[in-house]
Design a protein around this motif. Structure first.
Motif, PDB file in Angstrom:
ATOM      1  N   SER A  72      -8.750  -3.994   4.098  1.00 60.81           N
ATOM      2  CA  SER A  72      -8.388  -2.980   2.901  1.00 60.81           C
ATOM      3  C   SER A  72      -9.735  -2.415   2.260  1.00 60.81           C
ATOM      4  O   SER A  72     -10.792  -3.116   2.515  1.00 60.81           O
ATOM      5  CB  SER A  72      -7.453  -3.718   1.902  1.00 60.81           C
ATOM      6  OG  SER A  72      -6.372  -4.156   2.361  1.00 60.81           O
ATOM      7  N   GLY A  73      -9.380  -1.435   1.632  1.00 59.85           N
ATOM      8  CA  GLY A  73     -10.482  -0.731   1.044  1.00 59.85           C
ATOM      9  C   GLY A  73     -11.326  -1.778   0.117  1.00 59.85           C
ATOM     10  O   GLY A  73     -12.630  -1.706  -0.114  1.00 59.85           O
ATOM     11  N   GLY A 101      -8.084   2.301  -0.385  1.00 63.17           N
ATOM     12  CA  GLY A 101      -7.907   1.973  -1.680  1.00 63.17           C
ATOM     13  C   GLY A 101      -8.920   1.682  -2.608  1.00 63.17           C
ATOM     14  O   GLY A 101      -9.043   1.748  -3.845  1.00 63.17           O
ATOM     15  N   ARG A 157      -5.688   5.593  -3.701  1.00 61.50           N
ATOM     16  CA  ARG A 157      -4.304   5.307  -3.081  1.00 61.50           C
ATOM     17  C   ARG A 157      -3.260   6.361  -3.664  1.00 61.50           C
ATOM     18  O   ARG A 157      -3.221   6.902  -4.680  1.00 61.50           O
ATOM     19  CB  ARG A 157      -3.719   4.051  -3.700  1.00 61.50           C
ATOM     20  CG  ARG A 157      -4.446   2.909  -2.938  1.00 61.50           C
ATOM     21  CD  ARG A 157      -3.582   1.605  -3.157  1.00 61.50           C
ATOM     22  NE  ARG A 157      -4.286   0.498  -2.306  1.00 61.50           N
ATOM     23  CZ  ARG A 157      -5.338  -0.299  -2.955  1.00 61.50           C
ATOM     24  NH1 ARG A 157      -5.402  -0.321  -4.319  1.00 61.50           N
ATOM     25  NH2 ARG A 157      -5.692  -1.394  -2.194  1.00 61.50           N
ATOM     26  N   GLY A 158      -2.687   7.116  -2.352  1.00 62.67           N
ATOM     27  CA  GLY A 158      -1.857   8.075  -2.750  1.00 62.67           C
ATOM     28  C   GLY A 158      -0.923   8.118  -3.869  1.00 62.67           C
ATOM     29  O   GLY A 158      -1.000   8.782  -4.799  1.00 62.67           O
ATOM     30  N   GLY A 187      -6.152  10.065   0.567  1.00 65.96           N
ATOM     31  CA  GLY A 187      -6.051   8.439   0.789  1.00 65.96           C
ATOM     32  C   GLY A 187      -6.415   8.375   2.502  1.00 65.96           C
ATOM     33  O   GLY A 187      -7.490   7.546   2.688  1.00 65.96           O
ATOM     34  N   GLY A 216      -5.836   6.080   9.116  1.00 69.28           N
ATOM     35  CA  GLY A 216      -4.403   5.704   9.176  1.00 69.28           C
ATOM     36  C   GLY A 216      -3.413   5.997  10.375  1.00 69.28           C
ATOM     37  O   GLY A 216      -3.986   6.014  11.499  1.00 69.28           O
ATOM     38  N   GLY A 257      -2.132   8.941  10.274  1.00 66.03           N
ATOM     39  CA  GLY A 257      -1.969  10.320  10.078  1.00 66.03           C
ATOM     40  C   GLY A 257      -0.958  10.958   9.494  1.00 66.03           C
ATOM     41  O   GLY A 257      -1.067  12.228   9.490  1.00 66.03           O
ATOM     42  N   ASN A 258      -0.084  10.211   9.234  1.00 64.23           N
ATOM     43  CA  ASN A 258       1.009  10.792   8.355  1.00 64.23           C
ATOM     44  C   ASN A 258       1.255  10.136   6.761  1.00 64.23           C
ATOM     45  O   ASN A 258       0.862   8.846   6.607  1.00 64.23           O
ATOM     46  CB  ASN A 258       2.310  10.171   9.136  1.00 64.23           C
ATOM     47  CG  ASN A 258       2.443  10.760  10.579  1.00 64.23           C
ATOM     48  OD1 ASN A 258       2.386  11.832  10.711  1.00 64.23           O
ATOM     49  ND2 ASN A 258       2.249   9.826  11.559  1.00 64.23           N
ATOM     50  N   HIS A 262       3.015   9.017   3.471  1.00 70.33           N
ATOM     51  CA  HIS A 262       4.328   8.249   2.951  1.00 70.33           C
ATOM     52  C   HIS A 262       4.255   6.875   3.668  1.00 70.33           C
ATOM     53  O   HIS A 262       5.242   6.055   3.786  1.00 70.33           O
ATOM     54  CB  HIS A 262       5.572   8.696   3.270  1.00 70.33           C
ATOM     55  CG  HIS A 262       5.626  10.097   2.770  1.00 70.33           C
ATOM     56  ND1 HIS A 262       5.544  10.498   1.300  1.00 70.33           N
ATOM     57  CD2 HIS A 262       5.732  11.511   3.364  1.00 70.33           C
ATOM     58  CE1 HIS A 262       5.562  11.819   1.010  1.00 70.33           C
ATOM     59  NE2 HIS A 262       5.670  12.471   2.274  1.00 70.33           N
ATOM     60  N   VAL A 263       3.264   6.496   4.508  1.00 67.31           N
ATOM     61  CA  VAL A 263       3.149   5.009   4.890  1.00 67.31           C
ATOM     62  C   VAL A 263       1.383   4.690   4.381  1.00 67.31           C
ATOM     63  O   VAL A 263       0.891   5.473   3.968  1.00 67.31           O
ATOM     64  CB  VAL A 263       3.118   4.994   6.364  1.00 67.31           C
ATOM     65  CG1 VAL A 263       4.560   5.129   6.769  1.00 67.31           C
ATOM     66  CG2 VAL A 263       2.169   5.871   6.927  1.00 67.31           C
ATOM     67  N   THR A 305      -2.138   1.896   5.320  1.00 67.24           N
ATOM     68  CA  THR A 305      -2.729   1.529   6.528  1.00 67.24           C
ATOM     69  C   THR A 305      -2.324   0.171   7.146  1.00 67.24           C
ATOM     70  O   THR A 305      -2.679  -0.272   8.340  1.00 67.24           O
ATOM     71  CB  THR A 305      -4.258   1.356   6.241  1.00 67.24           C
ATOM     72  OG1 THR A 305      -4.336   0.629   4.949  1.00 67.24           O
ATOM     73  CG2 THR A 305      -4.970   2.673   5.942  1.00 67.24           C
ATOM     74  N   ASP A 306      -1.316  -0.512   6.231  1.00 65.34           N
ATOM     75  CA  ASP A 306      -0.616  -1.784   6.847  1.00 65.34           C
ATOM     76  C   ASP A 306       0.143  -1.501   7.970  1.00 65.34           C
ATOM     77  O   ASP A 306       0.258  -1.932   9.193  1.00 65.34           O
ATOM     78  CB  ASP A 306       0.141  -2.544   5.751  1.00 65.34           C
ATOM     79  CG  ASP A 306      -0.453  -3.125   4.862  1.00 65.34           C
ATOM     80  OD1 ASP A 306      -2.080  -3.428   4.991  1.00 65.34           O
ATOM     81  OD2 ASP A 306      -0.390  -4.029   3.918  1.00 65.34           O
TER      82      ASP A 306
HETATM   83  N1  UDP Z   1      -2.213   6.917   3.831  1.00 68.84           N
HETATM   84  C1  UDP Z   1      -1.300   7.533   4.464  1.00 68.84           C
HETATM   85  N2  UDP Z   1      -0.863   7.274   5.663  1.00 68.84           N
HETATM   86  C2  UDP Z   1      -1.457   6.335   6.616  1.00 68.84           C
HETATM   87  C3  UDP Z   1      -2.481   5.338   5.877  1.00 68.84           C
HETATM   88  C4  UDP Z   1      -2.842   5.565   4.701  1.00 68.84           C
HETATM   89  O1  UDP Z   1      -0.899   8.459   3.721  1.00 68.84           O
HETATM   90  O2  UDP Z   1      -0.993   6.258   7.537  1.00 68.84           O
HETATM   91  C5  UDP Z   1      -2.909   6.920   2.471  1.00 68.84           C
HETATM   92  C6  UDP Z   1      -1.848   6.303   1.270  1.00 68.84           C
HETATM   93  O3  UDP Z   1      -1.982   7.376   0.291  1.00 68.84           O
HETATM   94  C7  UDP Z   1      -2.648   5.108   1.116  1.00 68.84           C
HETATM   95  C8  UDP Z   1      -4.075   5.438   1.183  1.00 68.84           C
HETATM   96  O4  UDP Z   1      -4.276   6.463   2.284  1.00 68.84           O
HETATM   97  O5  UDP Z   1      -2.259   4.713  -0.331  1.00 68.84           O
HETATM   98  C9  UDP Z   1      -5.123   4.501   1.381  1.00 68.84           C
HETATM   99  O6  UDP Z   1      -4.684   3.419   2.401  1.00 68.84           O
HETATM  100  P1  UDP Z   1      -4.168   2.063   1.873  1.00 68.84           P
HETATM  101  O7  UDP Z   1      -3.385   1.987   0.535  1.00 68.84           O
HETATM  102  O8  UDP Z   1      -3.214   1.544   3.060  1.00 68.84           O
HETATM  103  O9  UDP Z   1      -5.583   1.294   1.574  1.00 68.84           O
HETATM  104  P2  UDP Z   1      -5.719  -0.214   1.420  1.00 68.84           P
HETATM  105  O10 UDP Z   1      -4.628  -0.629   0.353  1.00 68.84           O
HETATM  106  O11 UDP Z   1      -5.630  -0.958   2.609  1.00 68.84           O
HETATM  107  O12 UDP Z   1      -7.182  -0.326   0.840  1.00 68.84           O
END
Ligand code: UDP
Length: 256
Positions: free
Chosen positions: A31-32, A72, A76-77, A95, A152, A154-155, A157-158, A160-161
Motif C-alpha cells: 500500500s502507499g 494512498g 485515494r479516489g 489515484g 492498478g 487501469g479502471n 471504482h476498484v 489496488t487490492d
Molecule cells: N485506483 C483505481 N483503480 C485501480 C486501482 C486504484 O481507481 O485499479 C485508485 C483509487 O482511487 C484508489 C487509488 O487509486 O483509492 C489508490 O489506490 P489504493 O487506494 O488501492 O492504494 P493503497 O490504499 O493500497 O495505498
C-alpha cells in the motif's frame, strides 16, 4: 514450449527443502502507506529504501516477484472526490497516477540495491514505463527481474487490492503477500482495542462473511476462485517478508 509462468500452486504441494522458499513466485501488494512513516504522506527515503531492502531479501532466495503498489500515501479516489468536488472516476484516475509515482520510486530504490526492475502500467504512459503485457511480465520474471505494476487495473471504482488479486492469478503467483502496518488480521483494530486478537489462519469464507478488513471482498473472492492463498504480514517489522516466504507461520494465512 510454454513454460512461461511462475510455478503453479499444485506443484508446490511437497514441503520445501530446509532453507528453500515455500513459494517460487509471489505477488506482493504494498500500500502507499508502506512508503512513508505511519500517519505521514508522500514518499520518504528511509522507508523507500527499507521496502526495497526487504524485497531484495526475498529476491536473493530466487523467488519471482511482481509488486502491485498502492497510492494512498498521495491520494485515494473515494476520499478526494468529495473533498475536491470532482467526479469519482476522475479522482480514481488521479489515484492510479499516484501509484505510478510509487512504482517509479521503487524501481530506482531497487536498482540502487543492484536489482533489475521493469515497471509496467495498466494504462499507457509510454515515456516512463512499459504497458502491462502479461507474457512480457512473465518473461521479465523468468529473467529474475522484479516487475512493478503501476496504475492498478487501469479502471476506476476498484482499488489496488483488486488489482493485486487479478495479477496474482494472471501471473500464476503461488501466494499474494499483503504487506500492512500491523502483524496480520485482527478481530478488531489493534491500535484502538488492546483486546484485539490476531488470527493466524482464516478461510476465504471467514474473511468474506465476517467482513474482516483484510482486503476488498472482491479481491478475496478472486483469490478464492483461483486458489491463491493470501498472507497478511507486517511490513514494518524487518525480516518478516523473508520469513514468510521461507514458510514461517507468521502473520495471517488466508486460504481454502
Ligand atoms: N485506483 C483505481 N483503480 C485501480 C486501482 C486504484 O481507481 O485499479 C485508485 C483509487 O482511487 C484508489 C487509488 O487509486 O483509492 C489508490 O489506490 P489504493 O487506494 O488501492 O492504494 P493503497 O490504499 O493500497 O495505498
Amino acid at each position: 514450449m510454454i513454460a512461461l509462468h511462475m510455478i503453479a500452486p499444485e506443484k508446490q504441494k511437497s514441503p520445501p527443502a530446509a532453507g528453500a522458499p515455500a513459494y517460487s513466485g509471489v505477488l506482493l501488494k504494498i500500500s502507499g502507506e508502506g512508503f512513508c512513516p505511519p500517519g505521514e504522506f508522500g514518499i520518504h527515503r528511509e522507508q523507500l529504501d527499507r521496502v526495497a531492502g526487504e524485497i531484495m531479501t526475498i529476491s536473493q532466495l530466487g523467488v519471482q516477484i511482481a509488486v502491485v503498489v498502492g497510492g494512498g500515501n498521495f491520494l485515494r479516489g473515494a476520499t478526494h472526490a468529495a473533498d475536491l468536488g470532482i467526479e469519482l472516476a476522475t479522482a480514481d484516475y488521479m489515484g492510479m497516477l499516484a501509484t505510478v509515482l510509487n512504482a517509479l520510486a521503487l524501481q530506482e530504490a531497487l536498482e540502487r540495491q543492484g536489482k533489475q526492475v521493469r515497471v509496467q502500467s495498466a494504462f499507457q504512459i509510454s515515456r516512463v514505463c512499459e504497458p502491462f503485457i502479461r507474457r512480457r511480465a512473465i518473461r521479465h520474471l523468468e529473467k529474475g527481474r522484479v516487475v512493478v505494476l503501476a496504475a492498478g487495473t487501469g479502471n476506476p471504482h476498484v482499488t489496488t487490492d483488486s488489482c493485486a488479486a487479478l495479477r496474482a492469478c494472471e501471473l500464476r503467483a503461488n501466494v499474494l503477500l499483503k504487506a500492512t502496518k500491523v502483524d496480520g488480521v485482527y478481530s478488531a483494530d489493534p491500535k484502538k482495542d488492546p483486546s484485539a486478537r490476531l488470527y493466524h489462519k482464516l478461510t476465504y469464507n471467514e474473511v468474506i462473511d465476517g467482513r474482516l478488513r483484510v482486503m476488498d471482498v472482491s479481491a478475496v473472492d478472486v483469490c478464492q476462485q483461483h486458489n491463491v492463498p493470501i498472507v497478511v504480514f507486517n511490513l514494518f517489522t524487518p525480516g518478516t517478508m523473508r520469513r514468510v516466504v521461507l514458510g514461517e507461520d507468521l502473520g495471517t494465512f488466508v486460504g481454502p
